[in-house]
Design a protein around this motif. Structure first.
Motif, PDB file in Angstrom:
ATOM      1  N   ASP A  75      -2.399  17.429   0.363  1.00 24.55           N
ATOM      2  CA  ASP A  75      -3.520  16.941  -0.430  1.00 24.55           C
ATOM      3  C   ASP A  75      -4.249  15.771   0.205  1.00 24.55           C
ATOM      4  O   ASP A  75      -5.183  15.231  -0.368  1.00 24.55           O
ATOM      5  N   CYS A  76      -3.803  15.336   1.366  1.00 21.76           N
ATOM      6  CA  CYS A  76      -4.505  14.241   2.010  1.00 21.76           C
ATOM      7  C   CYS A  76      -5.637  14.803   2.858  1.00 21.76           C
ATOM      8  O   CYS A  76      -5.693  15.992   3.139  1.00 21.76           O
ATOM      9  N   ILE A 120       2.747  10.471   4.663  1.00 21.65           N
ATOM     10  CA  ILE A 120       1.349  10.385   4.239  1.00 21.65           C
ATOM     11  C   ILE A 120       1.282  10.884   2.800  1.00 21.65           C
ATOM     12  O   ILE A 120       1.649  12.016   2.514  1.00 21.65           O
ATOM     13  N   HIS A 121       0.835  10.015   1.909  1.00 19.31           N
ATOM     14  CA  HIS A 121       0.767  10.349   0.492  1.00 19.31           C
ATOM     15  C   HIS A 121      -0.467  11.203   0.203  1.00 19.31           C
ATOM     16  O   HIS A 121      -1.401  11.232   0.985  1.00 19.31           O
ATOM     17  N   PRO A 122      -0.480  11.848  -0.958  1.00 18.03           N
ATOM     18  CA  PRO A 122      -1.691  12.579  -1.339  1.00 18.03           C
ATOM     19  C   PRO A 122      -2.867  11.629  -1.506  1.00 18.03           C
ATOM     20  O   PRO A 122      -2.676  10.454  -1.819  1.00 18.03           O
ATOM     21  N   THR A 123      -4.050  12.139  -1.327  1.00 15.41           N
ATOM     22  CA  THR A 123      -5.348  11.442  -1.403  1.00 15.41           C
ATOM     23  C   THR A 123      -5.545  10.378  -0.330  1.00 15.41           C
ATOM     24  O   THR A 123      -6.531   9.671  -0.346  1.00 15.41           O
ATOM     25  N   ALA A 124      -4.616  10.257   0.573  1.00 16.24           N
ATOM     26  CA  ALA A 124      -4.834   9.350   1.710  1.00 16.24           C
ATOM     27  C   ALA A 124      -5.853  10.000   2.632  1.00 16.24           C
ATOM     28  O   ALA A 124      -5.981  11.228   2.661  1.00 16.24           O
ATOM     29  N   GLN A 125      -6.597   9.190   3.373  1.00 15.73           N
ATOM     30  CA  GLN A 125      -7.600   9.740   4.268  1.00 15.73           C
ATOM     31  C   GLN A 125      -7.384   9.204   5.675  1.00 15.73           C
ATOM     32  O   GLN A 125      -7.318   7.997   5.869  1.00 15.73           O
ATOM     33  N   GLU A 163      -1.464   6.263  -1.320  1.00 13.44           N
ATOM     34  CA  GLU A 163      -2.587   6.932  -1.958  1.00 13.44           C
ATOM     35  C   GLU A 163      -3.890   6.180  -1.730  1.00 13.44           C
ATOM     36  O   GLU A 163      -3.925   4.963  -1.833  1.00 13.44           O
ATOM     37  N   LYS A 164      -4.934   6.936  -1.467  1.00 15.03           N
ATOM     38  CA  LYS A 164      -6.300   6.428  -1.327  1.00 15.03           C
ATOM     39  C   LYS A 164      -6.450   5.448  -0.171  1.00 15.03           C
ATOM     40  O   LYS A 164      -7.473   4.765  -0.071  1.00 15.03           O
ATOM     41  N   VAL A 189      -1.871   1.189  -1.233  1.00 16.97           N
ATOM     42  CA  VAL A 189      -2.869   1.916  -2.020  1.00 16.97           C
ATOM     43  C   VAL A 189      -4.274   1.320  -1.840  1.00 16.97           C
ATOM     44  O   VAL A 189      -4.495   0.141  -2.007  1.00 16.97           O
ATOM     45  N   GLY A 190      -5.203   2.162  -1.469  1.00 14.24           N
ATOM     46  CA  GLY A 190      -6.613   1.778  -1.467  1.00 14.24           C
ATOM     47  C   GLY A 190      -7.078   0.904  -0.324  1.00 14.24           C
ATOM     48  O   GLY A 190      -8.189   0.389  -0.370  1.00 14.24           O
ATOM     49  N   CYS A 191      -6.264   0.707   0.700  1.00 13.86           N
ATOM     50  CA  CYS A 191      -6.718  -0.135   1.804  1.00 13.86           C
ATOM     51  C   CYS A 191      -7.658   0.660   2.706  1.00 13.86           C
ATOM     52  O   CYS A 191      -7.580   1.881   2.772  1.00 13.86           O
ATOM     53  N   VAL A 192      -8.541  -0.029   3.388  1.00 12.53           N
ATOM     54  CA  VAL A 192      -9.459   0.614   4.324  1.00 12.53           C
ATOM     55  C   VAL A 192      -9.260  -0.052   5.678  1.00 12.53           C
ATOM     56  O   VAL A 192      -9.527  -1.243   5.834  1.00 12.53           O
TER      57      VAL A 192
END
Lengths: 183, 452
Positions: free
Chosen positions: A23-24, A38-43, A61-62, A83-86
Motif C-alpha cells: 500500500d505504499c 515500509i509502512h502503508p501510505t509511506a511514499q 505512515e505518510k 509519521v508524516g515527515c518529509v
C-alpha cells in the motif's frame, strides 16, 4: 489494496528480510535493504535519480522520502522516518531519526546519529553534522551523545505482524535464484 | 476557548477590564462580573505536573516547591522520562556466566538530553535514587535567609513595642478580655529566634565588591562551536550554576504547580473551586460567566468602508436553563450620571441597535438530539432576527463606520437573569435585570473576510 498481483514496477529492488507493504507508493528506481520496514501510505519517490535505502530502517505512515536530483540518494542504516515527515535530503547517514511531521530540505545532507524533532524544519543548504538534535518550536540545535540506538525489537515485531494484515512486496532474487541481501 | 472568542467580543468587567466572556467570572451573590484581576486567588494544593502527586503548602515549602521524584530537562524544561537499558555483565557469583542487568536512565523526549550527558550513573530502579542537586552557594543563601529573618523579627518587635507603648495611655479593661489578648501579644514579642539560627546569622558577613572579575572564557573567543554553548534561556533557568556549556547542564527537580481557587473580593463567596485531586479537571464550584451570561458573537461582517452603511450579523446565545429576554441598549447612555460612569474610548462607531426585547429560549441539553424544527418566537421582531436555532438567535444591525480601520462598536447588553433562591425546602425564582457593557472589535473580523 486488494489486487494480489506482484508489483510491476521493475525498478524496485527489495532485499530479503525487508517488509515492504504494497500500500505504499514507490516511484522510480528504489532499492530497499534488508530488515527495512515500509509502512502503508509511506511514499518513496525517486523522481529522477535512484533512492537506495540501507538496512534496518523504518519508514512510517505518510512519511515521504523524495529524491529530485539526478544523483542517487543513499540512505544509511537504522534510520527512522516517523509519521508524516518529509525528507528530501541529498544524503542520509546512519542512526538518524526524523520525528513526526519534520521536514528536511533538498539542500541538506544529514550526517549520522541526528534527530530532527517533531515539526522541526531544516531547509538551509548545509551539512548536518553528526549527533545533532534539532528540537523545539524554534528548531534549536544541540549535540547529543547517545543517539546510536537501533530499533531492532520494533523491526522484529513489525515484520512479524505486518504480514498478517497487509500484502507485502516479495523480495527480488538474483538470476541464479539466490536471495538478495541475505548474507 | 480562544476559538469561541478570538478577541473580537469583549465584555467589560465590573472593575473596568475588557475581557472575553470565557475568562470572566460571574458572582451569583453580587450579580456582577468579575475578572481574574479583581478576585482574590487562593492556593489550594501544590502538585507535580508529571506524577500528579499532591502536597499541602507547608510540605511544598519544605521541599522547596519541587517534586522529589520527577526531573526536568535543563535544555527545554519538559519532564524527563525513564528509559530502560539492558546490559550483559558477568555475574558476581560466577564471572564466566553472563547475566542481563537492567538499568534505567532519564531522557528528554524533545531534545534527547539524557542523564548520560551529565555523566550520571544509570540507576537500578525505574524512579528515584537520583542525587539531589546541591546549589553551590547553598550555605551562603541559608545564612542570609536566617540573618534577614532575625532582622525582620527585630523590626517587628520595635514596631509593635511602639504601638503598645502608644496604647499604654489608655486603660485596658479586662471586661472584654482585651487585656489578656494584649498581654499574650506582648509575650509573643519577647520570644527570641532560635539559638541555631542566631548562630548561623552571626556568621553572616556582608558581601564585598571586588574589582577582580573572571576573564571571559577563552573558548568563546577562539574556537566556538555554537551547538556546545548554552543559550540564554538555559542559563537563566539554572541561575545557581549558570552553565556556559552544554556539558555543564544539570537536571533539576520538576517545579510544582498549584491549583488555585478564586473568591469574590466583595462578598467573599467562592467563584471557582477545583477538586483537590490533581488528576481531576472538574470543579466543585464553577461560576464562570460563560454559563450564566448570554454571549454575543459576531457572525458576519462585510468589508468595512468609511461612511458606507453596512449590515452586520451577530448571534446571541443563552447558556442558562431559563428563558432570557435581551435588550440591546446604546453605549452612550452609560455615560450619563445615572450610568456606570465608565468611558469607552475604543468605541469608534455607534450601531443602529434593534429596538425592543429579544427572547432567547432556555438551553435544552436534550434538544441537540431532536429534529431542529425551530419555530420563530412571535414576540421577536422578524425584521431584526435572521435565524433561530435552539437557544441561539441571529440578529442584524446597521453600522456606518467613520473609518475603515479600527472599527469597534459598543453596546450594553441588558438581560434578565433568573436567580434561584433556596430557603430551607422552599425554592423560589427571582428574575433580575442585569446590564453588561460589551465591546465588539469588528476590524479584526473584517480583515479576515477581505483576505479570504
Amino acid at each position: 489494496m486488494g489486487d494480489s498481483k506482484q508489483e510491476t514496477n521493475p525498478k524496485v529492488l527489495v532485499a530479503q528480510g525487508s517488509t515492504v507493504v504494497r500500500d505504499c507508493v514507490i516511484q522510480g528506481e528504489v532499492t530497499i535493504g534488508t530488515r527495512t520496514v515500509i509502512h502503508p501510505t509511506a511514499q518513496i519517490l525517486a523522481e529522477k535519480g535512484p533512492i537506495i535505502i540501507g538496512e534496518g530502517n523504518i519508514v512510517e505512515e505518510k512519511a515521504k522520502i523524495i529524491n529530485r536530483r539526478e544523483e542517487p540518494l543513499v540512505i544509511g542504516n537504522h534510520n527512522t522516518f516517523e509519521v508524516g515527515c518529509v525528507v528530501e535530503a541529498n544524503a542520509i547517514g546512519h542512526h538518524n531519526t526524523f520525528e513526526c511531521l519534520s521536514r528536511v530540505g533538498p539542500l541538506v545532507s544529514v550526517g549520522s546519529g541526528c534527530t530532527v524533532g517533531a515539526r522541526c524544519n531544516v531547509s538551509t543548504e548545509e551539512v548536518l553534522p553528526d549527533n545533532i538534535v534539532v528540537y523545539g518550536a524554534n528548531c534549536d540545535r544541540k549535540i547529543s551523545v547517545d543517539n546510536f540506538r537501533t530499533s531492532n525489537p520494533q523491526i522484529d515485531f513489525l515484520s512479524k505482524v505486518m504480514v498478517n494484515y497487509h500484502y507485502v512486496i516479495k523480495p527480488n532474487r538474483t538470476k541464479e535464484g539466490n536471495a538478495i541481501g541475505a548474507e | 476557548m480562544e476559538i469561541f472568542f478570538p478577541k473580537v467580543v469583549n465584555y467589560v468587567c465590573t472593575c473596568g477590564a475588557r475581557k472575553p466572556l470565557d475568562v470572566l467570572f460571574y458572582c451569583k451573590h453580587c450579580f456582577k462580573l468579575r475578572c481574574g484581576e479583581c478576585v482574590s486567588h487562593e492556593v489550594d494544593t501544590h502538585y507535580c505536573p508529571n506524577c500528579l502527586e499532591f502536597m499541602t503548602s507547608p510540605e511544598a515549602r519544605v521541599k522547596k516547591n519541587v517534586c522529589t521524584t520527577c526531573f526536568e530537562c535543563p535544555c527545554c524544561g519538559i519532564a524527563l522520562y525513564s528509559r530502560g537499558t539492558s546490559k550483559q555483565v558477568p555475574s558476581e557469583k560466577d564471572p564466566s556466566n553472563m547475566v542481563v542487568n537492567k538499568a534505567y536512565y532519564l531522557m528528554c523526549n524533545s531534545c534527547k538530553w539524557s542523564t548520560h550527558d551529565q555523566s550520571l550513573e544509570d540507576q537500578p530502579t525505574q524512579s528515584g535514587g537520583w542525587p539531589r542537586l546541591e546549589a553551590p552557594n547553598q550555605d551562603r543563601v541559608h545564612q542570609l535567609c536566617e540573618y534577614y529573618r532575625i532582622v525582620a523579627h527585630q523590626e517587628k518587635v520595635e514596631k509593635d513595642k511602639k504601638r503598645i507603648t502608644q496604647k499604654c495611655g489608655y486603660y485596658i479593661s479586662d471586661k472584654y478580655g482585651v487585656a489578656s489578648v494584649a498581654a499574650k501579644k506582648y509575650m509573643s514579642l519577647q520570644v527570641t529566634p532560635r539559638k541555631e539560627s542566631q548562630k548561623v546569622a552571626a556568621e553572616c558577613f556582608a558581601s564585598k565588591a571586588s574589582e577582580v572579575v573572571d576573564d571571559l572564557p577563552s573558548d568563546f573567543l577562539e574556537e566556538l562551536n555554537i551547538d556546545e554553548v548554552t543559550n540564554i534561556r538555559m542559563r537563566l533557568s539554572n541561575p545557581d550554576i549558570q552553565p556556559e556549556k552544554m556539558s555543564m547542564l544539570k537536571m533539576r527537580n520538576l517545579k510544582l504547580l498549584t491549583k488555585k481557587s478564586q473568591r469574590c473580593k466583595e462578598c467573599g463567596h467562592s467563584l471557582r473551586k477545583s477538586e483537590y485531586n490533581p488528576g481531576s479537571v472538574k470543579f466543585k464550584i464553577q461560576l464562570s460567566a460563560y454559563y450564566h451570561i448570554p454571549y454575543v458573537r459576531v457572525k458576519q461582517v462585510p468589508n468595512l468602508i468609511a461612511g458606507r452603511e453596512v449590515t452586520i450579523e451577530l448571534t446571541l446565545t443563552n447558556p442558562t436553563s431559563h428563558e432570557v429576554a435581551v435588550e440591546l441598549l446604546p453605549m452612550e447612555e452609560a455615560n450619563t450620571p445615572s450610568g456606570s460612569g465608565l468611558l469607552f474610548p475604543e468605541v469608534t462607531c455607534s450601531p443602529q441597535l434593534p429596538k425592543g426585547t429579544l427572547y432567547l429560549p432556555a438551553k435544552d441539553d436534550t434538544a441537540e438530539y431532536d429534529d431542529p424544527a425551530d419555530k420563530m418566537d412571535d414576540r421577536n421582531d422578524k425584521s431584526v432576527v435572521t435565524f433561530k436555532r435552539l437557544n441561539k438567535l441571529g440578529i442584524k444591525m446597521q453600522i456606518t463606520p467613520k473609518q475603515a480601520e479600527n472599527v469597534a462598536i459598543g453596546l450594553r447588553l441588558k438581560h434578565t437573569y433568573t436567580n434561584l433562591i433556596i430557603q430551607g425546602d422552599k425554592r423560589e425564582y427571582e428574575v433580575l435585570s442585569l446590564i453588561h457593557p460589551v465591546l465588539l472589535n469588528l476590524s479584526h473580523f473584517a480583515k479576515n473576510s477581505i483576505s479570504a
